[in-house]
Every structure is written in C-alpha cells, then in structure tokens.
Motif scaffolding. Structure first.
Motif, short mmCIF file in Angstrom:
data_model
loop_
_atom_site.label_atom_id
_atom_site.label_comp_id
_atom_site.label_asym_id
_atom_site.label_seq_id
_atom_site.Cartn_x
_atom_site.Cartn_y
_atom_site.Cartn_z
N ALA A 65 19.46 9.15 45.97
CA ALA A 65 19.02 9.88 47.17
C ALA A 65 18.00 9.05 47.94
O ALA A 65 18.02 8.99 49.18
CB ALA A 65 18.43 11.22 46.76
N GLY A 68 19.61 6.63 50.06
CA GLY A 68 20.45 7.21 51.10
C GLY A 68 21.92 7.26 50.76
O GLY A 68 22.77 7.29 51.66
N GLN A 71 23.30 13.01 48.64
CA GLN A 71 22.49 14.10 49.20
C GLN A 71 22.69 15.37 48.39
O GLN A 71 23.75 15.59 47.79
CB GLN A 71 22.83 14.34 50.67
CG GLN A 71 24.29 14.64 50.94
CD GLN A 71 24.60 14.64 52.43
OE1 GLN A 71 23.70 14.46 53.26
NE2 GLN A 71 25.85 14.82 52.78
N GLN A 73 22.74 19.48 48.36
CA GLN A 73 22.96 20.61 49.23
C GLN A 73 22.73 21.92 48.47
O GLN A 73 23.27 22.12 47.38
CB GLN A 73 24.40 20.60 49.77
CG GLN A 73 24.77 19.37 50.58
CD GLN A 73 24.16 19.39 51.97
OE1 GLN A 73 23.65 20.42 52.42
NE2 GLN A 73 24.18 18.26 52.65
N TYR A 84 25.88 18.18 44.71
CA TYR A 84 25.59 16.80 45.10
C TYR A 84 26.85 16.20 45.71
O TYR A 84 27.96 16.40 45.21
CB TYR A 84 25.13 15.99 43.90
CG TYR A 84 23.82 16.46 43.32
CD1 TYR A 84 22.61 15.95 43.79
CD2 TYR A 84 23.79 17.45 42.34
CE1 TYR A 84 21.40 16.39 43.28
CE2 TYR A 84 22.58 17.90 41.82
CZ TYR A 84 21.40 17.37 42.30
OH TYR A 84 20.20 17.82 41.80
N GLU A 85 26.67 15.47 46.79
CA GLU A 85 27.77 14.76 47.42
C GLU A 85 27.26 13.46 48.01
O GLU A 85 26.05 13.27 48.18
CB GLU A 85 28.43 15.62 48.49
CG GLU A 85 27.52 16.02 49.63
CD GLU A 85 28.22 16.93 50.63
OE1 GLU A 85 29.37 17.32 50.37
OE2 GLU A 85 27.61 17.23 51.67
N LEU A 86 28.17 12.57 48.31
CA LEU A 86 27.80 11.29 48.88
C LEU A 86 27.48 11.42 50.36
O LEU A 86 28.04 12.27 51.06
CB LEU A 86 28.94 10.27 48.69
CG LEU A 86 29.29 9.91 47.25
CD1 LEU A 86 30.55 9.07 47.22
CD2 LEU A 86 28.15 9.17 46.57
N THR A 87 26.60 10.58 50.83
CA THR A 87 26.38 10.45 52.26
C THR A 87 27.48 9.55 52.83
O THR A 87 28.29 8.99 52.08
CB THR A 87 25.01 9.82 52.53
OG1 THR A 87 25.00 8.50 51.96
CG2 THR A 87 23.88 10.64 51.90
N ASP A 88 27.50 9.39 54.13
CA ASP A 88 28.47 8.46 54.73
C ASP A 88 28.28 7.06 54.18
O ASP A 88 29.25 6.33 53.93
CB ASP A 88 28.32 8.46 56.25
CG ASP A 88 28.84 9.75 56.88
OD1 ASP A 88 29.62 10.46 56.21
OD2 ASP A 88 28.45 10.05 58.02
N SER A 89 27.02 6.67 53.97
CA SER A 89 26.74 5.34 53.41
C SER A 89 27.31 5.21 52.01
O SER A 89 27.86 4.18 51.63
CB SER A 89 25.23 5.07 53.39
OG SER A 89 24.70 5.04 54.69
N ARG A 91 29.89 6.87 50.77
CA ARG A 91 31.37 6.84 50.82
C ARG A 91 31.88 5.47 51.27
O ARG A 91 32.98 5.07 50.92
CB ARG A 91 31.88 7.93 51.76
CG ARG A 91 31.59 9.35 51.26
CD ARG A 91 32.25 10.41 52.11
NE ARG A 91 31.79 11.74 51.71
CZ ARG A 91 30.85 12.42 52.34
NH1 ARG A 91 30.26 11.91 53.42
NH2 ARG A 91 30.46 13.61 51.91
#
Length: 263
Positions: A65, A68, A71, A73, A84-89, A91
């Motif tokens: 986190a 970056g 993230q 939720q 928990y999921e990935l940010t665009d970075s 992915r």
C-alpha cells in the motif's frame, strides 16, 4: 542498495529498485494472487498463501500500500469487513510477471508437479498413472496406509477412489494437506455420504483418459484459488454427480445435501 552508486545508466537503475521490491518473499506472491483473484478479504488472502502468518501478511500489505500497488476498501462497517485489490499501478505489473514466466520456461528447469493416484485395483492405478505421466510425477498406491504415507510429501494433486479409504472422510482431512488439490473417484452410484467429503472435483468411474487428464490439468490451473472459490467449485462438482443419480427433492430433504442448496 543505493542505486545512485551503481554504474549503469539512470534509466536502468530504476529497474533495480523495482526488483528490490519484488525480491521480498511475500509481496510478489500477494500481487500475483490479486492479479488472478481480486478483490480478496484478509482471510481469503491468508488461505491462498498457506505458509504466511497473519502478522507477515499485514506487514506485506502495508508495504504494498505504501508503494501504491495495493489498496484497501471498506465494504461493511457493521460487522467491519475490508477487501484488498490492486491499484492501476499494481495491475500494470501483470506483463512483468508474464515476461518473467516466459523467461523461466526458456531458461530454468521447471519442477514437475507431483500426483498421487490411489485405488484398490493396481491395474487402474497403473493405467491412470500412465495417463498422467506426461504432466505429473506420479506415485501409485493401493492401500490406505500407502496413501497416508504419500500425502506427507504434500503432492500438488491426489486422485483417490473413496472406496480405498478405510477411515472416515473427516479423518482424511487430517492427512491430506490443504495445499493438495483433491479429485475423488466414485462408483456408478455413490452414496449421499459423498457430500461430506472435502474435494475439488469428482469423477465417476469408469473414466476416460481425456477426461482424467484434462480435469487433472485444470486443477493445476486452480492452485491459488481463494477458499471461497475452492469450496464453491467442490460443492458444484459433488452436486453435479449426486443430481445425476438422485431426485433433487430427495437431496433438498437430506441433511447432508440440503446445505448445498442453502449455499
């Protein structure tokens, strides 16, 4: 590592910083798990990474986190639940892992996954073993004692005729590692007790080579599933077999199988 002291162009020094992050034990495993299964709750991530401790998972998620890549939720305040999921970075790392996998296939020796085939009939274990030998390092066993011993090595897959097991299906849980994918073999008309077995797939004998091989390979692809996904797949497999034999009204009335419809 101070990348400013490395005698390579600045554009390449940044790659060292990325590799330094990915060289940590758990961060890349978490990223890959989320790439395939996001979003996941904390306990689902913990189940997908059986050797990680809760404290280590918390630390690794905090690090990701901070960089970056992941993230958190909030999906419910009462009771408190987060995913928990990935940010665009995060992915955007997917092609990096794909490239590393391709390089590894070309230049590293890939360990052969192991499978245990267990049946009372040694002719069948020999036959099934031959079918699976192109994909797995196969161990064939014909007694419960041999099966118990072979499961100590935590194979990637066990293919077992439940008629071989001389204990309860609950005892089988204590011997079979949670990381081992479980394919059950049953006779033409299995008992409703099949519902109590914890498994990933069920095949009804007699079985064909193409069916066994394709379903076994599919289990390899499912390694890393969340606990919820795995339970759902196992329930569907058992229910598919039982519904082909028993009327749905009977299954909904039996304690062992009624829970399937509730789920």
């Amino acid at each position: 590592m101070d990348r400013r002291t490395v005698l390579v162009p600045p554009s390449d020094r940044l790659s060292l910083e990325v590799l330094e992050l990915l060289s940590n034990k758990w961060e890349p495993a978490i990223i890959l798990t989320l790439l395939h299964h996001e979003p996941l709750r904390f306990n689902e991530l913990e189940s997908a990474l059986p050797d990680i401790s809760a404290n280590m998972l918390t630390t690794a998620l905090a690090s990701l986190a901070e960089h970056g890549l992941v993230q958190r939720q909030t999906i419910s305040d009462t009771p408190p639940q987060v995913e928990y999921e990935l940010t665009d970075s995060g992915r955007q790392l997917k092609p990096v892992f794909s490239t590393l996998s391709t390089w590894g296939q070309d230049h590293l020796e890939t360990p052969t996954p192991t499978a245990v085939v267990a049946d009372c009939d040694d002719r069948l274990t020999e036959l099934y073993g031959e079918w699976l030998a192109a994909t797995f390092d196969v161990t064939s066993v014909n007694t419960t004692a041999e099966l118990r011993e072979s499961l100590v090595n935590a194979p990637e897959l066990v293919v077992v005729d439940i008629a071989l097991w001389d204990g309860s299906m609950y005892e089988f849980e204590t011997y079979c590692p949670t990381t081992t994918r479980r394919m059950l073999l049953v006779g033409d008309r299995p008992d409703l007790s099949l519902a109590a077995w914890h498994c990933d797939d069920v095949l009804r004998k007699p079985i064909r080579k193409t069916e066994l091989v394709s379903r076994a390979k599919a289990q390899l692809e499912c390694i890393g599933q969340s606990e919820t996904e795995r339970d759902c797949a196992g329930t569907e497999a058992k229910l598919s077999i039982l519904e082909s034999i028993y009327p749905q009204s009977q299954l909904k009335a039996e304690d062992l199988t009624a829970q399937f419809y509730d789920e």
